[in-house]
Design a protein around this motif. Structure first.
Motif, PDB file in Angstrom:
ATOM      1  N   ASP A  86      -8.485  -6.437   0.139  1.00 10.94           N
ATOM      2  CA  ASP A  86      -8.282  -7.614  -0.706  1.00 10.94           C
ATOM      3  C   ASP A  86      -8.471  -8.844   0.175  1.00 10.94           C
ATOM      4  O   ASP A  86      -8.333  -8.771   1.401  1.00 10.94           O
ATOM      5  N   ALA A 127     -10.178  -4.817  -3.981  1.00 14.59           N
ATOM      6  CA  ALA A 127      -9.347  -5.857  -4.601  1.00 14.59           C
ATOM      7  C   ALA A 127      -8.022  -5.231  -5.033  1.00 14.59           C
ATOM      8  O   ALA A 127      -7.637  -5.268  -6.202  1.00 14.59           O
ATOM      9  N   TYR A 147       3.546 -10.234  -9.764  1.00 15.30           N
ATOM     10  CA  TYR A 147       2.313  -9.619 -10.261  1.00 15.30           C
ATOM     11  C   TYR A 147       2.531  -8.233 -10.877  1.00 15.30           C
ATOM     12  O   TYR A 147       2.208  -7.992 -12.042  1.00 15.30           O
ATOM     13  N   PHE A 149     -10.122  -2.146  -9.938  1.00 16.38           N
ATOM     14  CA  PHE A 149      -9.457  -2.435 -11.210  1.00 16.38           C
ATOM     15  C   PHE A 149      -9.076  -3.908 -11.275  1.00 16.38           C
ATOM     16  O   PHE A 149      -8.519  -4.473 -10.315  1.00 16.38           O
ATOM     17  N   ARG A 208       0.653  -8.590 -14.344  1.00 18.41           N
ATOM     18  CA  ARG A 208      -0.407  -7.620 -14.652  1.00 18.41           C
ATOM     19  C   ARG A 208      -0.144  -6.906 -15.974  1.00 18.41           C
ATOM     20  O   ARG A 208      -1.042  -6.800 -16.821  1.00 18.41           O
ATOM     21  N   GLN A 258      -9.128 -16.589  -9.830  1.00 15.24           N
ATOM     22  CA  GLN A 258      -9.106 -16.055  -8.467  1.00 15.24           C
ATOM     23  C   GLN A 258      -8.128 -16.843  -7.578  1.00 15.24           C
ATOM     24  O   GLN A 258      -7.397 -16.255  -6.782  1.00 15.24           O
TER      25      GLN A 258
HETATM   26  C1  LIG Z   1      -5.933  -9.162 -10.716  1.00 14.95           C
HETATM   27  S1  LIG Z   1      -5.828  -8.589  -9.051  1.00 14.95           S
HETATM   28  C2  LIG Z   1      -6.119  -6.835  -9.209  1.00 14.95           C
HETATM   29  C3  LIG Z   1      -5.131  -6.010  -8.410  1.00 14.95           C
HETATM   30  C4  LIG Z   1      -5.164  -4.516  -8.729  1.00 14.95           C
HETATM   31  N1  LIG Z   1      -6.466  -3.939  -8.425  1.00 14.95           N
HETATM   32  C5  LIG Z   1      -4.815  -4.242 -10.178  1.00 14.95           C
HETATM   33  O1  LIG Z   1      -5.566  -3.571 -10.883  1.00 14.95           O
HETATM   34  O2  LIG Z   1      -3.749  -4.675 -10.606  1.00 14.95           O
HETATM   35  C6  LIG Z   1      -7.347  -9.176  -8.449  1.00 14.95           C
HETATM   36  C7  LIG Z   1      -7.413  -9.165  -6.939  1.00 14.95           C
HETATM   37  O3  LIG Z   1      -8.766  -9.431  -6.548  1.00 14.95           O
HETATM   38  C8  LIG Z   1      -8.721 -10.085  -5.300  1.00 14.95           C
HETATM   39  N2  LIG Z   1     -10.033 -10.683  -5.033  1.00 14.95           N
HETATM   40  C9  LIG Z   1     -10.682 -11.604  -5.776  1.00 14.95           C
HETATM   41  N3  LIG Z   1     -11.882 -11.873  -5.228  1.00 14.95           N
HETATM   42  C10 LIG Z   1     -11.991 -11.084  -4.115  1.00 14.95           C
HETATM   43  C11 LIG Z   1     -13.009 -10.871  -3.137  1.00 14.95           C
HETATM   44  N4  LIG Z   1     -14.183 -11.520  -3.187  1.00 14.95           N
HETATM   45  N5  LIG Z   1     -12.782  -9.987  -2.148  1.00 14.95           N
HETATM   46  C12 LIG Z   1     -11.617  -9.296  -2.091  1.00 14.95           C
HETATM   47  N6  LIG Z   1     -10.624  -9.458  -2.998  1.00 14.95           N
HETATM   48  C13 LIG Z   1     -10.814 -10.328  -3.992  1.00 14.95           C
HETATM   49  C14 LIG Z   1      -7.588 -11.079  -5.486  1.00 14.95           C
HETATM   50  O4  LIG Z   1      -7.103 -11.550  -4.253  1.00 14.95           O
HETATM   51  C15 LIG Z   1      -6.574 -10.235  -6.258  1.00 14.95           C
HETATM   52  O5  LIG Z   1      -5.631  -9.639  -5.415  1.00 14.95           O
END
Ligand SMILES: C[S@@+](CC[C@H](N)C(=O)[O-])C[C@H]1O[C@@H](n2cnc3c(N)ncnc32)[C@H](O)[C@@H]1O
Length: 264
Positions: free
Chosen positions: A133, A109, A66, A176, A71, A54
């Motif tokens: 996010d 997110a 990313y 996702f 990703r 995270q």
């Molecule tokens: C791996 S990225 C996923 C982005 C996109 N949904 C995708 O599928 O590629 C994970 C995201 O989760 C967000 N995130 C993690 N914990 C979170 C929380 N408690 N509330 C909001 N966002 C969160 C991170 O900031 C990050 O941008």
């Protein structure tokens, strides 16, 4: 319609999205909260960190690479060589969410908006796409890379584990590559169920532990080291059924799963 310049302007969809916010989540100083080009509801606050998985999302570097590199590459490792690629993921999201023009969709997110901006195209001018996010650097990137030709797209800085939206405010919710990063993933699922309208669709892409004993040791260790929670095979499908979802479907690929369902 002219494209909206997002970096400097108050987002065009702000008024429409404000109506969906819980009263106590509305910022006292709206202009200041919307100044970054996304609506910042967290200010100095940050969700509880679950580990390096995270924390990396908060850096400046990961959001830059990313969508193009990070990703697709990590997704390939997790989904397996024969698993769906990024184009397939977009197709799966579209199928599970069943978006049509006029729908309201929440991307939980949303990272740099890699799925949100496509949802905005699918729901069109009369629809609304909101990406939420916690990471300011991810959201800066999202704003920068999302032209918003329909004025129907808003990014919000908020906590997925405490969604700031009213009950029954969206027709579809996507989450996702993120549920496994949250401190309280099942509370996040409670909120996703809460903000969906009856008949609303959910699509989740997250981790899935293997059933083979030797591999379970490895995925358990990787999960523990990175702060990435490894969900058991039936944990998410069961959690959705408990929260009143019907037609719950699952596709497992490598150490991941896609799960969809429809709110009764
Ligand atoms: C791996 S990225 C996923 C982005 C996109 N949904 C995708 O599928 O590629 C994970 C995201 O989760 C967000 N995130 C993690 N914990 C979170 C929380 N408690 N509330 C909001 N966002 C969160 C991170 O900031 C990050 O941008």
């Amino acid at each position: 319609m002219a494209a909206t310049t997002r970096a400097s302007a108050v987002p065009a969809a702000l008024d429409r999205a404000l109506a969906l916010l819980k009263l106590d989540a509305r910022p006292a100083d709206l202009q200041a909260a919307a100044a970054p080009g996304y609506l910042d509801l967290l200010g100095e606050e940050e969700p509880t960190s679950t580990g390096i998985g995270q924390d990396l999302m908060l850096t400046g570097v990961v959001p830059m690479i990313y969508e193009r590199w990070w990703r697709p590459a990590l997704g390939r490792v997790a989904k397996g060589l024969l698993g769906p690629g990024m184009a397939d993921e977009h197709r799966i999201a579209r199928l599970l969410l069943g978006l049509t023009p006029g729908d309201g969709v929440l991307d939980v997110a949303c990272g740099p908006g890699n799925f949100t901006r496509r949802f905005a195209h699918l729901v069109g001018q009369t629809g609304l796409a909101v990406g939420i996010d916690a990471s300011p650097t991810m959201l800066e990137r999202a704003v920068r890379d999302s032209p918003d030709p329909f004025g129907n797209l808003l990014y919000v800085r908020g906590n997925a584990v405490e969604l700031p939206f009213r009950d029954r405010s969206f027709d579809a919710v996507c989450c996702f590559a993120a549920l496994h990063l949250f401190a309280k993933p099942f509370v996040a699922l409670d909120h996703m169920a809460r903000v969906l309208t009856p008949g609303g669709r959910v699509a989740v892409f997250t981790s899935c532990r293997t059933r083979s004993a030797p591999l379970r040791t490895v995925d358990g260790l990787v999960g523990a080291r990175s702060g990435i929670r490894m969900f058991e095979h039936d944990e998410i499908t069961g959690a959705l059924a408990e929260r009143g979802f019907e037609d719950v479907r699952q596709r497992v690929s490598g150490l991941t799963q896609f799960v969809g369902g429809r709110k009764a």
